[in-house]
Design a protein around this motif. Structure first.
Motif, PDB file in Angstrom:
ATOM      1  N   SER A  11       0.828  -1.205   0.000  1.00 12.52           N
ATOM      2  CA  SER A  11       0.000   0.000   0.000  1.00 12.52           C
ATOM      3  C   SER A  11       0.864   1.259   0.000  1.00 12.52           C
ATOM      4  O   SER A  11       0.367   2.362  -0.199  1.00 12.52           O
ATOM      5  CB  SER A  11      -0.946   0.004   1.206  1.00 12.52           C
ATOM      6  OG  SER A  11      -0.216  -0.119   2.398  1.00 12.52           O
ATOM      7  N   ILE A  12       2.167   1.100   0.205  1.00 15.37           N
ATOM      8  CA  ILE A  12       3.122   2.210   0.188  1.00 15.37           C
ATOM      9  C   ILE A  12       3.973   2.061  -1.065  1.00 15.37           C
ATOM     10  O   ILE A  12       4.540   0.991  -1.301  1.00 15.37           O
ATOM     11  CB  ILE A  12       4.047   2.161   1.437  1.00 15.37           C
ATOM     12  CG1 ILE A  12       3.253   2.080   2.726  1.00 15.37           C
ATOM     13  CG2 ILE A  12       5.038   3.321   1.436  1.00 15.37           C
ATOM     14  CD1 ILE A  12       2.435   3.298   3.033  1.00 15.37           C
ATOM     15  N   PRO A  13       4.102   3.099  -1.884  1.00 13.86           N
ATOM     16  CA  PRO A  13       4.910   2.983  -3.101  1.00 13.86           C
ATOM     17  C   PRO A  13       6.367   2.638  -2.788  1.00 13.86           C
ATOM     18  O   PRO A  13       6.956   3.169  -1.847  1.00 13.86           O
ATOM     19  CB  PRO A  13       4.819   4.371  -3.744  1.00 13.86           C
ATOM     20  CG  PRO A  13       3.597   4.982  -3.157  1.00 13.86           C
ATOM     21  CD  PRO A  13       3.462   4.406  -1.773  1.00 13.86           C
ATOM     22  N   TYR A  14       6.931   1.742  -3.560  1.00 12.78           N
ATOM     23  CA  TYR A  14       8.323   1.318  -3.417  1.00 12.78           C
ATOM     24  C   TYR A  14       9.229   2.331  -4.092  1.00 12.78           C
ATOM     25  O   TYR A  14       8.974   2.771  -5.206  1.00 12.78           O
ATOM     26  CB  TYR A  14       8.509  -0.056  -4.058  1.00 12.78           C
ATOM     27  CG  TYR A  14       9.950  -0.484  -4.163  1.00 12.78           C
ATOM     28  CD1 TYR A  14      10.595  -1.035  -3.060  1.00 12.78           C
ATOM     29  CD2 TYR A  14      10.655  -0.333  -5.341  1.00 12.78           C
ATOM     30  CE1 TYR A  14      11.918  -1.429  -3.135  1.00 12.78           C
ATOM     31  CE2 TYR A  14      11.982  -0.732  -5.434  1.00 12.78           C
ATOM     32  CZ  TYR A  14      12.612  -1.271  -4.330  1.00 12.78           C
ATOM     33  OH  TYR A  14      13.911  -1.653  -4.408  1.00 12.78           O
ATOM     34  N   GLU A  15      10.300   2.731  -3.387  1.00 10.81           N
ATOM     35  CA  GLU A  15      11.330   3.582  -3.966  1.00 10.81           C
ATOM     36  C   GLU A  15      12.665   2.914  -3.693  1.00 10.81           C
ATOM     37  O   GLU A  15      13.027   2.697  -2.535  1.00 10.81           O
ATOM     38  CB  GLU A  15      11.316   4.973  -3.332  1.00 10.81           C
ATOM     39  CG  GLU A  15      10.062   5.774  -3.602  1.00 10.81           C
ATOM     40  CD  GLU A  15      10.069   7.100  -2.851  1.00 10.81           C
ATOM     41  OE1 GLU A  15      11.149   7.669  -2.650  1.00 10.81           O
ATOM     42  OE2 GLU A  15       8.983   7.535  -2.461  1.00 10.81           O
ATOM     43  N   GLU A  16      13.381   2.593  -4.756  1.00 13.92           N
ATOM     44  CA  GLU A  16      14.654   1.904  -4.591  1.00 13.92           C
ATOM     45  C   GLU A  16      15.582   2.708  -3.684  1.00 13.92           C
ATOM     46  O   GLU A  16      15.728   3.921  -3.838  1.00 13.92           O
ATOM     47  CB  GLU A  16      15.311   1.688  -5.959  1.00 13.92           C
ATOM     48  CG  GLU A  16      16.520   0.804  -5.904  1.00 13.92           C
ATOM     49  CD  GLU A  16      17.030   0.432  -7.285  1.00 13.92           C
ATOM     50  OE1 GLU A  16      18.094  -0.185  -7.328  1.00 13.92           O
ATOM     51  OE2 GLU A  16      16.369   0.750  -8.280  1.00 13.92           O
ATOM     52  N   GLY A  17      16.168   2.019  -2.715  1.00  9.01           N
ATOM     53  CA  GLY A  17      17.102   2.665  -1.795  1.00  9.01           C
ATOM     54  C   GLY A  17      16.457   3.346  -0.601  1.00  9.01           C
ATOM     55  O   GLY A  17      17.144   3.775   0.318  1.00  9.01           O
ATOM     56  N   ASN A  18      15.129   3.471  -0.604  1.00  7.86           N
ATOM     57  CA  ASN A  18      14.440   4.119   0.510  1.00  7.86           C
ATOM     58  C   ASN A  18      13.959   3.040   1.482  1.00  7.86           C
ATOM     59  O   ASN A  18      13.066   2.266   1.166  1.00  7.86           O
ATOM     60  CB  ASN A  18      13.256   4.936  -0.013  1.00  7.86           C
ATOM     61  CG  ASN A  18      12.517   5.657   1.100  1.00  7.86           C
ATOM     62  OD1 ASN A  18      12.808   5.487   2.285  1.00  7.86           O
ATOM     63  ND2 ASN A  18      11.558   6.485   0.710  1.00  7.86           N
ATOM     64  N   PHE A  19      14.559   3.037   2.659  1.00 12.33           N
ATOM     65  CA  PHE A  19      14.209   2.032   3.656  1.00 12.33           C
ATOM     66  C   PHE A  19      13.499   2.637   4.858  1.00 12.33           C
ATOM     67  O   PHE A  19      13.395   2.019   5.906  1.00 12.33           O
ATOM     68  CB  PHE A  19      15.475   1.280   4.119  1.00 12.33           C
ATOM     69  CG  PHE A  19      16.142   0.555   2.988  1.00 12.33           C
ATOM     70  CD1 PHE A  19      15.629  -0.645   2.526  1.00 12.33           C
ATOM     71  CD2 PHE A  19      17.262   1.091   2.368  1.00 12.33           C
ATOM     72  CE1 PHE A  19      16.231  -1.313   1.476  1.00 12.33           C
ATOM     73  CE2 PHE A  19      17.863   0.429   1.315  1.00 12.33           C
ATOM     74  CZ  PHE A  19      17.357  -0.776   0.863  1.00 12.33           C
ATOM     75  N   SER A  20      12.976   3.859   4.714  1.00 12.71           N
ATOM     76  CA  SER A  20      12.353   4.543   5.852  1.00 12.71           C
ATOM     77  C   SER A  20      11.024   3.914   6.261  1.00 12.71           C
ATOM     78  O   SER A  20      10.654   3.985   7.426  1.00 12.71           O
ATOM     79  CB  SER A  20      12.154   6.033   5.542  1.00 12.71           C
ATOM     80  OG  SER A  20      11.288   6.188   4.435  1.00 12.71           O
ATOM     81  N   ASP A  21      10.291   3.329   5.329  1.00 10.88           N
ATOM     82  CA  ASP A  21       9.030   2.680   5.667  1.00 10.88           C
ATOM     83  C   ASP A  21       9.076   1.232   5.207  1.00 10.88           C
ATOM     84  O   ASP A  21       8.977   0.944   4.012  1.00 10.88           O
ATOM     85  CB  ASP A  21       7.849   3.393   5.012  1.00 10.88           C
ATOM     86  CG  ASP A  21       6.502   2.909   5.538  1.00 10.88           C
ATOM     87  OD1 ASP A  21       6.444   1.816   6.157  1.00 10.88           O
ATOM     88  OD2 ASP A  21       5.507   3.606   5.323  1.00 10.88           O
ATOM     89  N   PRO A  22       9.234   0.287   6.147  1.00 12.71           N
ATOM     90  CA  PRO A  22       9.339  -1.121   5.748  1.00 12.71           C
ATOM     91  C   PRO A  22       8.108  -1.650   5.022  1.00 12.71           C
ATOM     92  O   PRO A  22       8.189  -2.626   4.290  1.00 12.71           O
ATOM     93  CB  PRO A  22       9.563  -1.865   7.067  1.00 12.71           C
ATOM     94  CG  PRO A  22       9.283  -0.908   8.148  1.00 12.71           C
ATOM     95  CD  PRO A  22       9.325   0.473   7.577  1.00 12.71           C
ATOM     96  N   LYS A  23       6.960  -1.006   5.189  1.00 12.14           N
ATOM     97  CA  LYS A  23       5.744  -1.499   4.520  1.00 12.14           C
ATOM     98  C   LYS A  23       5.824  -1.348   3.004  1.00 12.14           C
ATOM     99  O   LYS A  23       5.076  -1.998   2.285  1.00 12.14           O
ATOM    100  CB  LYS A  23       4.514  -0.774   5.067  1.00 12.14           C
ATOM    101  CG  LYS A  23       4.194  -1.197   6.481  1.00 12.14           C
ATOM    102  CD  LYS A  23       2.963  -0.520   6.991  1.00 12.14           C
ATOM    103  CE  LYS A  23       2.734  -0.963   8.435  1.00 12.14           C
ATOM    104  NZ  LYS A  23       1.664  -0.233   9.038  1.00 12.14           N
TER     105      LYS A  23
END
Length: 176
Positions: A11-23
């Motif tokens: 439900s949260i858009p994936y952004e490569e390299g962004n680990f701030s929201d594990p969902k």
């Protein structure tokens, strides 16, 4: 292998390299929330719906998207075949009983380069993940599983790998 496989999305858009929201990295329904509610129909799709995503979001032509989804599904079938072949005779790990069947939930991850990864094999699929909108998938799966054993032609012709029964595709048929 079930042709109408489920496709779970975050439900949260994936952004490569962004680990701030594990969902954004986990599609398991127990971890997802949408508008404060647990997983809903916006996150559970049929695998074939990936065609529309590729056309709309990745700007594939329809033909290219269909071809890509078919290739991904074929790869998943090959992995399932290899998985069961690897465990042939390993009765300490897997003990199939004669004249019985088991249903497994096999989870894959498809990365942005369209590489298919085997994540896990569950000894019992969680049919609740389909939700109300896709509950017919479970009904068809159960019905098609029964047809495998009730269809006389299928039972007689066990050497014909790739036989389809409803939404099921046979990818492995070796005796243990």
């Amino acid at each position: 292998v079930l042709r109408k496989a489920l496709l779970l999305s975050s439900s949260i858009p994936y952004e490569e390299g962004n680990f701030s929201d594990p969902k954004a990295h986990i599609t398991n329904t127990s971890f997802q929330e949408t508008n404060g509610n647990k997983m809903n129909a916006l996150n559970v799709h049929l695998f074939g719906d990936l065609v529309h995503f590729l056309v709309e979001e990745r700007k594939f032509t329809f033909e290219m998207a269909v071809s890509k989804v078919e290739a991904l599904f074929s790869t998943m079938c090959d992995i399932v075949k290899e998985l069961f072949s690897a465990f042939k005779g390993e009765f300490s790990v897997f003990s199939p009983l004669r004249n019985c069947f088991e249903q497994f939930g096999i989870d894959f991850l498809i990365d942005q380069s369209f590489h298919v990864w085997l994540l896990e094999v569950n000894p019992g699929p969680d049919f609740k993940q389909t939700g109300k909108e896709l509950s017919g998938v479970v009904d068809d799966f159960i019905e098609d599983t029964a047809k495998v054993f009730l269809d006389g032609d299928f039972v007689k012709d066990r050497n014909k790998l790739g036989k389809n029964i409803g939404g099921l595709i046979e990818v492995y048929n070796e005796s243990w």
